[in-house]
Scaffold this active site. Structure first.
Site, PDB file in Angstrom:
ATOM      1  N   TYR A 160       0.768  -1.262   0.026  1.00 35.38           N
ATOM      2  CA  TYR A 160       0.129   0.111  -0.056  1.00 35.38           C
ATOM      3  C   TYR A 160       0.750   1.275  -0.060  1.00 35.38           C
ATOM      4  O   TYR A 160       0.511   2.287  -0.187  1.00 35.38           O
ATOM      5  CB  TYR A 160      -0.766   0.034   1.258  1.00 35.38           C
ATOM      6  CG  TYR A 160      -2.347  -0.025   0.988  1.00 35.38           C
ATOM      7  CD1 TYR A 160      -2.842  -1.350   0.580  1.00 35.38           C
ATOM      8  CD2 TYR A 160      -3.111   0.713   0.768  1.00 35.38           C
ATOM      9  CE1 TYR A 160      -4.182  -1.512   0.204  1.00 35.38           C
ATOM     10  CE2 TYR A 160      -4.617   0.683   0.495  1.00 35.38           C
ATOM     11  CZ  TYR A 160      -4.879  -0.566   0.382  1.00 35.38           C
ATOM     12  OH  TYR A 160      -6.408  -0.587  -0.082  1.00 35.38           O
ATOM     13  N   LYS A 237       0.394 -14.074   6.155  1.00 32.04           N
ATOM     14  CA  LYS A 237       0.885 -15.210   5.250  1.00 32.04           C
ATOM     15  C   LYS A 237       2.345 -15.334   5.469  1.00 32.04           C
ATOM     16  O   LYS A 237       3.157 -15.596   4.298  1.00 32.04           O
ATOM     17  CB  LYS A 237       0.544 -14.622   3.927  1.00 32.04           C
ATOM     18  CG  LYS A 237       0.565 -15.644   2.626  1.00 32.04           C
ATOM     19  CD  LYS A 237      -0.491 -16.811   2.841  1.00 32.04           C
ATOM     20  CE  LYS A 237      -0.262 -17.769   1.715  1.00 32.04           C
ATOM     21  NZ  LYS A 237      -1.261 -18.901   1.784  1.00 32.04           N
ATOM     22  N   ASP A 338      -4.936 -16.809   4.538  1.00 25.27           N
ATOM     23  CA  ASP A 338      -6.244 -17.487   3.848  1.00 25.27           C
ATOM     24  C   ASP A 338      -7.140 -18.136   4.750  1.00 25.27           C
ATOM     25  O   ASP A 338      -8.170 -18.330   4.378  1.00 25.27           O
ATOM     26  CB  ASP A 338      -5.615 -18.207   2.692  1.00 25.27           C
ATOM     27  CG  ASP A 338      -4.492 -19.075   3.028  1.00 25.27           C
ATOM     28  OD1 ASP A 338      -4.068 -19.097   4.080  1.00 25.27           O
ATOM     29  OD2 ASP A 338      -3.860 -19.885   2.125  1.00 25.27           O
ATOM     30  N   ASP A 362      -7.271  -4.895   4.350  1.00 28.85           N
ATOM     31  CA  ASP A 362      -8.271  -4.402   3.428  1.00 28.85           C
ATOM     32  C   ASP A 362      -9.194  -5.366   2.864  1.00 28.85           C
ATOM     33  O   ASP A 362     -10.585  -5.180   2.742  1.00 28.85           O
ATOM     34  CB  ASP A 362      -7.521  -3.718   2.279  1.00 28.85           C
ATOM     35  CG  ASP A 362      -8.181  -3.157   1.014  1.00 28.85           C
ATOM     36  OD1 ASP A 362      -9.313  -2.893   1.325  1.00 28.85           O
ATOM     37  OD2 ASP A 362      -7.524  -2.806  -0.124  1.00 28.85           O
TER      38      ASP A 362
HETATM   39  O1  LIG Z   1      -8.076   4.239  -1.606  1.00 32.06           O
HETATM   40  C1  LIG Z   1      -8.753   3.651  -2.249  1.00 32.06           C
HETATM   41  O2  LIG Z   1      -9.252   3.866  -3.362  1.00 32.06           O
HETATM   42  C2  LIG Z   1      -9.152   2.016  -1.932  1.00 32.06           C
HETATM   43  C3  LIG Z   1      -8.553   1.981  -0.415  1.00 32.06           C
HETATM   44  C4  LIG Z   1      -9.350   0.780   0.186  1.00 32.06           C
HETATM   45  O3  LIG Z   1     -10.020  -0.052  -0.319  1.00 32.06           O
HETATM   46  C5  LIG Z   1      -9.486   0.587   1.738  1.00 32.06           C
HETATM   47  O4  LIG Z   1      -8.600   1.231   2.322  1.00 32.06           O
HETATM   48  O5  LIG Z   1     -10.105  -0.248   2.320  1.00 32.06           O
HETATM   49 MG   LIG Z   2     -10.917  -1.604   0.735  1.00 29.24          MG
END
Ligand SMILES: O=C(O)CCC(=O)C(=O)O
Ligand SMILES: [Mg+2]
Ligand SMILES: NC(=O)C1=CN([C@@H]2O[C@H](COP(=O)(O)OP(=O)(O)OC[C@H]3O[C@@H](n4cnc5c(N)ncnc54)[C@H](OP(=O)(O)O)[C@@H]3O)[C@@H](O)[C@H]2O)C=CC1
Length: 474
Positions: A160, A237, A338, A362
């Protein structure tokens, strides 16, 4: 000084002491409306929060909202490509606590995520996403009420971070060459592996500092939960990504057994102590045999290592944790990522706080929200030591934008999290009651209405807000 916005003339700042907010009775709170369905959700959510504060405190407390801009709306006000103006960043920094609707991120190119940028710029390292069930909410699961978890997602690292190189780019190709010709051959454990020459490359940094500060917050939260929910599960994982995801697990255990030694027990420690409690005459080796499936087939070195682990646990914590004392401590365990996706569906009541890295969290937060009623019921908070921004788990749901039909529940519940964070529990409780009663009365938006048996007549987004407010006082 702001360029295009002016803070309210009444109200004052939330400040921070030791990571905790100090909240005046009339805090100024910046808000971002959001793209897509933000135009529907935000006004509904703001109305519900204001009504709850007014009903709870009768004018003694109120939020002075400060409109700030990000996303499409910011470009309209500040000009082309001004998606995240300096004004907005300054306002969030100055006022400390903010709330936002969702912001669009293009796929495959274009700007990087504004949502992620806000978290990174403000070092909001813990993304907290509770998933609990409101009675009456339709769910694809038979017993959705059994899921009551809080996802603590690391919010600043992992892939991220967004450090990646496009396939065929000059630096990407250089990096592949260095890796293939120099770094991989110099690392014997990688053998003859090679990266395909036409690969895009992304970097996945997971740091000890980042992992431990997240787990620290998760354990502190667990300490505030009722005894049967005092659990933290490290999700990873690590079988595949040993030095990133595996390290997250190891650093999590290290933190739990050092900083919180008296409050925590790990799952393996509980097995060792439990074995001994069950049979006080148990030898170290028999304890190790019970602890480790397949012990007899292990090498002598590995056997010795497990026996040492047994001895260390018995000598170091028997006095403080043995004889069943461990049953009153926070259980820290770990699960492979998973597997946790099926566990939250098949054995949901065995989990409480799930501490995850960024990407796993996420994925997991959308999946867990689905179990308890879908993305319309998935709130969240991004918390740092001197700033917090509240936002839903879901995105901009563009196909529903501007139709006054999307479920504002997630942003409203994010508002509940914000009120709780501010210590305004009475207002938060009113909203929870309002939502619970509206759902029980089948007064819901399309997403929940279509799943109800028989299907309910859907309310508009704004009507759902009205229904929540109506139920404050009945
Ligand atoms: O920033 C985004 O467009 C997606 C972020 C996302 O899916 C989240 O942080 O849950
Ligand atoms: Mg998200
Ligand atoms: N923090 C943020 O601001 C986030 C932003 N995004 C961004 O949002 C954009 C759209 O992403 P997308 O993948 O479509 O995901 P979304 O979460 O926006 O929407 C996916 C689907 O989830 C359901 N949904 C979403 N919000 C709600 C709600 N409030 N009430 C009920 N159902 C809801 C809808 O399903 P259905 O149509 O079946 O009813 C919707 O079509 C992207 O640009 C993405 O990057 C994504 C996640 C977080």
């Amino acid at each position: 000084m702001y360029e295009k916005i002016t803070p309210p003339t009444t109200g004052s700042r939330i400040t921070f002491s030791n990571g905790e907010p100090i909240v005046p009775d009339n805090p100024i709170i910046p808000f971002i409306r959001g793209d897509g369905t933000g135009v529907d959700i935000w006004p509904a959510a703001q109305r519900v929060m204001d009504a709850a504060v007014q009903t709870a405190y009768q004018g003694k407390r109120q939020i002075d909202w400060f409109k700030v801009y990000a996303g499409d709306e910011a470009c309209e006000v500040y000009g082309t490509y001004q998606y995240l103006p300096e004004d907005t960043l300054q306002a969030i920094k100055e006022f400390g606590v903010a709330i936002k609707g969702p912001l669009t991120t293009p796929i495959g190119g274009g700007i990087r995520s504004l949502n992620v940028a806000l978290r990174q710029i403000n070092d909001l390292y813990a993304c907290v996403r509770p998933c609990r069930y409101y009675p009456g909410t339709p769910s694809p699961h038979k017993n959705p009420e059994k899921l009551d978890v809080i996802i603590y997602r690391e919010n600043t690292e992992d892939i991220y971070l967004g450090i990646e190189w496009r396939q065929g780019s000059e630096i990407g190709d250089r990096l592949i060459k260095i890796l293939n010709e120099d770094l991989i051959p110099a690392t014997p454990e990688h053998g003859k592996k090679q990266i395909p020459l036409d690969a895009g490359i992304g970097i996945k940094p997971i740091s000890k500092t980042g992992s431990q500060r997240l787990v620290r917050r998760a354990i502190k939260h667990a300490l505030r939960l009722p005894p049967n929910k005092q659990m933290v599960t490290l999700v990873h994982k690590g079988n595949i990504m040993k030095y990133t995801e595996g390290a997250f697990r190891d650093w999590g255990y290290e933190l739990a057994t050092s900083e919180f030694r008296n409050e925590c027990i790990t799952e393996r420690e509980s097995w060792i102590l439990g074995n001994k409690e069950h049979n006080p005459d148990l030898s170290t080796e028999d304890n190790a045999r019970q602890l480790e499936p397949g012990y007899n087939a292990l090498t002598a070195d590995k056997k010795a290592q497990i026996c040492q682990e047994v001895e260390a646990v018995l000598s170091q914590i028997w006095e403080t944790h043995g004889n069943g004392q461990w049953k009153h401590k926070i259980m820290v365990n770990d699960r492979i990522a998973d597997s946790i996706f099926q566990q939250i569906q098949t054995r949901p009541d065995e989990y409480s706080i799930l501490a995850t890295m960024n990407l796993n969290g996420d994925y997991l937060s959308d999946a867990a929200a689905a179990v308890v009623g879908g993305l319309g019921m998935g709130p969240g908070a991004n918390i740092g030591d001197e700033c917090a921004i509240f936002e839903a788990t879901h995105g901009t749901a563009p196909k529903h934008a501007g139709l006054d039909r999307i479920n504002p529940g997630s942003v409203i519940l994010s508002g509940v999290m914000m009120l709780e964070y501010m210590g305004w529990q009475e207002a938060a409780e009113l909203i929870k009651k309002g939502i619970g009663d509206a759902i029980a009365n089948r007064e819901v938006t399309y997403d929940l209405a279509r799943l109800m048996e028989p299907p309910a007549q859907p309310l508009k987004c704004s009507e759902f807000a009205d229904a929540i407010i109506k139920h404050f006082s009945d």
